[in-house]
Design an enzyme around this catalytic site. Structure first.
Site, mmCIF file in Angstrom:
data_model
loop_
_atom_site.group_PDB
_atom_site.id
_atom_site.type_symbol
_atom_site.label_atom_id
_atom_site.label_comp_id
_atom_site.label_asym_id
_atom_site.label_seq_id
_atom_site.Cartn_x
_atom_site.Cartn_y
_atom_site.Cartn_z
ATOM 1 N N THR A 140 0.823 -1.204 0.000
ATOM 2 C CA THR A 140 0.000 0.000 0.000
ATOM 3 C C THR A 140 0.860 1.259 0.000
ATOM 4 O OG1 THR A 140 -1.463 1.288 1.425
ATOM 5 C CG2 THR A 140 -0.123 -0.330 2.520
ATOM 6 N N ASP A 141 0.302 2.346 -0.527
ATOM 7 C CA ASP A 141 1.022 3.628 -0.470
ATOM 8 C C ASP A 141 1.058 4.181 0.965
ATOM 9 O OD1 ASP A 141 -1.662 4.339 -0.220
ATOM 10 O OD2 ASP A 141 -1.644 5.822 -1.842
ATOM 11 N N GLU A 142 0.252 3.572 1.862
ATOM 12 C CA GLU A 142 0.194 4.080 3.241
ATOM 13 C C GLU A 142 1.513 3.881 3.982
ATOM 14 O OE1 GLU A 142 -3.457 3.165 5.316
ATOM 15 O OE2 GLU A 142 -4.560 3.019 3.439
ATOM 16 N N TYR A 165 -1.663 -0.718 10.928
ATOM 17 C CA TYR A 165 -1.816 -1.395 9.633
ATOM 18 C C TYR A 165 -0.634 -1.077 8.718
ATOM 19 C CZ TYR A 165 -3.217 -1.882 4.722
ATOM 20 O OH TYR A 165 -3.228 -2.174 3.375
ATOM 21 N N LYS A 169 2.475 -3.403 7.105
ATOM 22 C CA LYS A 169 2.699 -3.545 5.661
ATOM 23 C C LYS A 169 4.125 -3.083 5.318
ATOM 24 C CE LYS A 169 0.170 -4.731 2.873
ATOM 25 N NZ LYS A 169 -0.167 -6.092 2.356
ATOM 26 N N ARG A 296 -10.182 9.812 13.231
ATOM 27 C CA ARG A 296 -9.385 8.597 13.436
ATOM 28 C C ARG A 296 -8.050 9.013 14.074
ATOM 29 N NH1 ARG A 296 -7.995 5.631 7.891
ATOM 30 N NH2 ARG A 296 -9.842 4.372 8.277
ATOM 31 N N GLY A 298 -4.255 9.417 14.562
ATOM 32 C CA GLY A 298 -3.129 9.293 13.618
ATOM 33 C C GLY A 298 -3.559 9.353 12.164
HETATM 34 P P1 NAD Z 1 -9.512 -7.721 2.312
HETATM 35 O O1 NAD Z 1 -9.494 -7.439 3.782
HETATM 36 O O2 NAD Z 1 -10.751 -7.491 1.529
HETATM 37 O O3 NAD Z 1 -9.106 -9.249 2.071
HETATM 38 C C1 NAD Z 1 -8.070 -9.869 2.760
HETATM 39 C C2 NAD Z 1 -8.218 -11.369 2.543
HETATM 40 O O4 NAD Z 1 -7.128 -12.006 3.226
HETATM 41 C C3 NAD Z 1 -9.502 -11.957 3.129
HETATM 42 O O5 NAD Z 1 -10.093 -12.830 2.203
HETATM 43 C C4 NAD Z 1 -9.037 -12.707 4.359
HETATM 44 O O6 NAD Z 1 -9.845 -13.841 4.666
HETATM 45 C C5 NAD Z 1 -7.634 -13.115 3.943
HETATM 46 N N1 NAD Z 1 -6.751 -13.348 5.091
HETATM 47 C C6 NAD Z 1 -6.594 -12.574 6.196
HETATM 48 N N2 NAD Z 1 -5.699 -13.127 7.012
HETATM 49 C C7 NAD Z 1 -5.256 -14.264 6.404
HETATM 50 C C8 NAD Z 1 -4.312 -15.246 6.737
HETATM 51 N N3 NAD Z 1 -3.624 -15.213 7.885
HETATM 52 N N4 NAD Z 1 -4.070 -16.259 5.869
HETATM 53 C C9 NAD Z 1 -4.777 -16.336 4.704
HETATM 54 N N5 NAD Z 1 -5.700 -15.437 4.352
HETATM 55 C C10 NAD Z 1 -5.931 -14.410 5.180
HETATM 56 O O7 NAD Z 1 -8.290 -6.907 1.739
HETATM 57 P P2 NAD Z 1 -8.112 -6.216 0.308
HETATM 58 O O8 NAD Z 1 -8.657 -4.856 0.364
HETATM 59 O O9 NAD Z 1 -8.543 -7.148 -0.736
HETATM 60 O O10 NAD Z 1 -6.520 -6.080 0.255
HETATM 61 C C11 NAD Z 1 -5.723 -7.099 -0.336
HETATM 62 C C12 NAD Z 1 -4.254 -6.688 -0.224
HETATM 63 O O11 NAD Z 1 -4.061 -5.448 -0.880
HETATM 64 C C13 NAD Z 1 -3.795 -6.494 1.219
HETATM 65 O O12 NAD Z 1 -2.499 -6.986 1.316
HETATM 66 C C14 NAD Z 1 -3.819 -4.994 1.403
HETATM 67 O O13 NAD Z 1 -2.852 -4.586 2.348
HETATM 68 C C15 NAD Z 1 -3.454 -4.521 0.008
HETATM 69 N N6 NAD Z 1 -3.952 -3.184 -0.341
HETATM 70 C C16 NAD Z 1 -5.306 -2.924 -0.296
HETATM 71 C C17 NAD Z 1 -5.760 -1.653 -0.658
HETATM 72 C C18 NAD Z 1 -7.233 -1.332 -0.670
HETATM 73 O O14 NAD Z 1 -7.573 -0.181 -0.968
HETATM 74 N N7 NAD Z 1 -8.124 -2.247 -0.407
HETATM 75 C C19 NAD Z 1 -4.851 -0.651 -1.034
HETATM 76 C C20 NAD Z 1 -3.489 -0.961 -1.033
HETATM 77 C C21 NAD Z 1 -3.052 -2.246 -0.713
HETATM 78 P P1 TYD Z 2 -10.642 3.724 4.288
HETATM 79 O O1 TYD Z 2 -11.588 3.288 3.228
HETATM 80 O O2 TYD Z 2 -10.724 3.077 5.632
HETATM 81 O O3 TYD Z 2 -9.184 3.581 3.673
HETATM 82 P P2 TYD Z 2 -7.749 4.102 4.263
HETATM 83 O O4 TYD Z 2 -7.907 4.516 5.655
HETATM 84 O O5 TYD Z 2 -6.926 2.862 4.135
HETATM 85 O O6 TYD Z 2 -7.331 5.204 3.354
HETATM 86 O O7 TYD Z 2 -10.816 5.283 4.502
HETATM 87 C C1 TYD Z 2 -10.642 6.196 3.425
HETATM 88 C C2 TYD Z 2 -10.736 7.593 4.000
HETATM 89 O O8 TYD Z 2 -12.065 7.801 4.495
HETATM 90 C C3 TYD Z 2 -9.815 7.816 5.204
HETATM 91 O O9 TYD Z 2 -9.327 9.169 5.148
HETATM 92 C C4 TYD Z 2 -10.725 7.665 6.405
HETATM 93 C C5 TYD Z 2 -12.065 8.142 5.880
HETATM 94 N N1 TYD Z 2 -13.246 7.494 6.509
HETATM 95 C C6 TYD Z 2 -14.269 8.266 7.053
HETATM 96 O O10 TYD Z 2 -14.224 9.514 7.045
HETATM 97 N N2 TYD Z 2 -15.335 7.632 7.607
HETATM 98 C C7 TYD Z 2 -15.441 6.280 7.656
HETATM 99 O O11 TYD Z 2 -16.450 5.755 8.216
HETATM 100 C C8 TYD Z 2 -14.395 5.501 7.068
HETATM 101 C C9 TYD Z 2 -14.467 4.001 7.076
HETATM 102 C C10 TYD Z 2 -13.315 6.147 6.491
#
Ligand code: NAD
Ligand code: TYD
Length: 359
Positions: A140-142, A165, A169, A296, A298
């Site tokens: 992630t870019d985070e 989180y 990562k 939130r 931080g």
């Molecule tokens: P998600 O939470 O929707 O899915 C995560 C999946 O991992 C779930 O199916 C869960 O059951 C599985 N899982 C959790 N712990 C596990 C374990 N110990 N062993 C096997 N499986 C396990 O997450 P997502 O949004 O699909 O993200 C997928 C990846 O992309 C993650 O690594 C996340 O850090 C990265 N990512 C997500 C975003 C985003 O915007 N969603 C952005 C940047 C990076």
């Molecule tokens: P989120 O989807 O949790 O992604 P991330 O924190 O990984 O960027 O949140 C996106 C943005 O929205 C983040 O700045 C937090 C904000 N947010 C709210 O304002 N209200 C909410 O209920 C949630 C879940 C997120």
């Protein structure tokens, strides 16, 4: 040229991005065998993988990436060529309430996978043009922390994670990089911005706002809503992952962004407008549900990506039709209310109460 035939391990393939990546792979690389390993935590859902049943080259195993014995068994049995690690605890707010489970999966689990690669792959014959083996870490870019206005993350940005989180990562990224340098493990990392699209668990901003809006519940905007995120449509992210896996240079990091920066409050207002239109509500009805709630801890102010490296070196750029994709996403949630009902379990309600102090 004949297509390389590979056995692919995708971890977290029952989650949001993982299920899209499995679908992308089955459709675009029919010669490959795909194993989806997922622990099926609250975020993993087999309903996300329903349409894979017809593929004979698709396999599912329920299990954790932290389970060394299972991972070694699977490596022995399937002889994986490429590993895409998406399994993770992925939600910032949950990481504030329960950091240890993030360390377990995101740090320990990633290391268990890396160890298995070192153990089962012959690392002397890497760097072949065919990329016989590859460990691909989806990150992630985070990990780069928070930006002020006008600045952009690049692949050279310093790591400065602010949430449990993003810290886990970041730790995983460092471990992956160290395995490249120490053990010659063929790795690549991509760090992407916020994804959106169908099948996203409704704890994340876009689906949470859509579902609350439909149910006429409050739309909880953290702080003043002036934080910014860069939104990337999930299937475009999967295309980028495919391009990076095939064409990316080993040991490198690639940033993937959507070129769609929105202040949270503007995005929530846009969702409210779309809901008004789709549900034929009087203009402004849904926006009236917006409530500014406690920020939130931080909370990172802004993420934004300079994606020129992947564009220049690998020829990938996102399509930039954000509003169209957002409307499609809203349509998907409206048309799939049973999916939503199923994922909003007792566990989701408990988390909602803990995080927002209300049901
Ligand atoms: P998600 O939470 O929707 O899915 C995560 C999946 O991992 C779930 O199916 C869960 O059951 C599985 N899982 C959790 N712990 C596990 C374990 N110990 N062993 C096997 N499986 C396990 O997450 P997502 O949004 O699909 O993200 C997928 C990846 O992309 C993650 O690594 C996340 O850090 C990265 N990512 C997500 C975003 C985003 O915007 N969603 C952005 C940047 C990076
Ligand atoms: P989120 O989807 O949790 O992604 P991330 O924190 O990984 O960027 O949140 C996106 C943005 O929205 C983040 O700045 C937090 C904000 N947010 C709210 O304002 N209200 C909410 O209920 C949630 C879940 C997120």
């Amino acid at each position: 040229m004949a297509r390389e035939k590979r056995t692919i391990l995708i971890t977290g393939g029952a989650g949001f991005i993982g299920s899209h990546l499995v679908r992308h792979w089955l459709r675009n690389h029919p010669q490959d065998i795909v194993l989806n390993l997922d622990a099926l935590t609250y975020a993993g859902n087999l309903a996300n993988t329903e349409d894979f049943k017809g593929y004979v080259n698709y396999h599912f195993v329920q299990g954790s990436i932290t389970d060394e014995h299972l991972i070694n068994q699977l490596f022995e049995r399937y002889q994986f060529n490429w590993v895409f690690n998406l399994a993770a605890e992925s939600h910032v707010d949950r990481s504030i309430h329960d950091p240890l489970s993030f360390v377990q999966t995101n740090v320990l689990g990633t290391t268990v996978l890396l160890q298995a690669c070192v153990r089962h792959w012959s690392l002397s014959d890497q760097n072949t043009p065919s990329k016989k083996h590859l460990f691909y870490q989806i990150s992630t870019d985070e990990v780069y922390g928070s930006l002020s206005a006008g600045a952009y993350f690049t692949e050279a940005s310093n790591y400065a994670p602010n949430s449990p989180y993003s810290a886990t990562k970041a730790a995983a990224d460092h471990l992956v990089r160290s395995y490249y340098n120490t053990y010659n493990l063929p790795v690549v990392i991509s760090n992407c911005s916020n994804n959106f699209g169908p099948f996203q668990f409704p704890e994340k901003l876009i689906p949470l706002m859509v579902l609350n809006a439909v149910e006429e519940k409050k739309l909880p905007v953290y702080g003043d809503g002036r934080q910014m995120r860069d939104w990337l449509f999930v299937t475009e992210h999967c295309q980028a992952i495919d391009v990076i896996a095939h064409k990316g240079k080993l040991g490198e990091t690639y940033l993937v962004g959507g070129k769609n920066e929105y202040h949270n409050i503007d995005l929530v207002n846009l969702i409210a407008e779309i809901i008004d239109e789709k549900l034929e509500r009087k203009k402004g009805t849904t926006a009236a549900l917006i409530e500014f709630v406690r920020d939130r801890p931080g909370h990172d102010l802004r993420y934004a990506i300079d994606a020129s490296k992947i564009e220049r070196e690998l020829g990938f750029s996102p399509s930039q039709n954000f509003e169209v994709k957002l409307k499609e996403t809203v349509d998907w949630y409206l048309a799939n209310s049973q999916w939503t009902k199923d994922v909003i379990s007792g566990e989701y309600r408990r988390f909602y109460q803990l995080n927002y102090g209300t049901n």
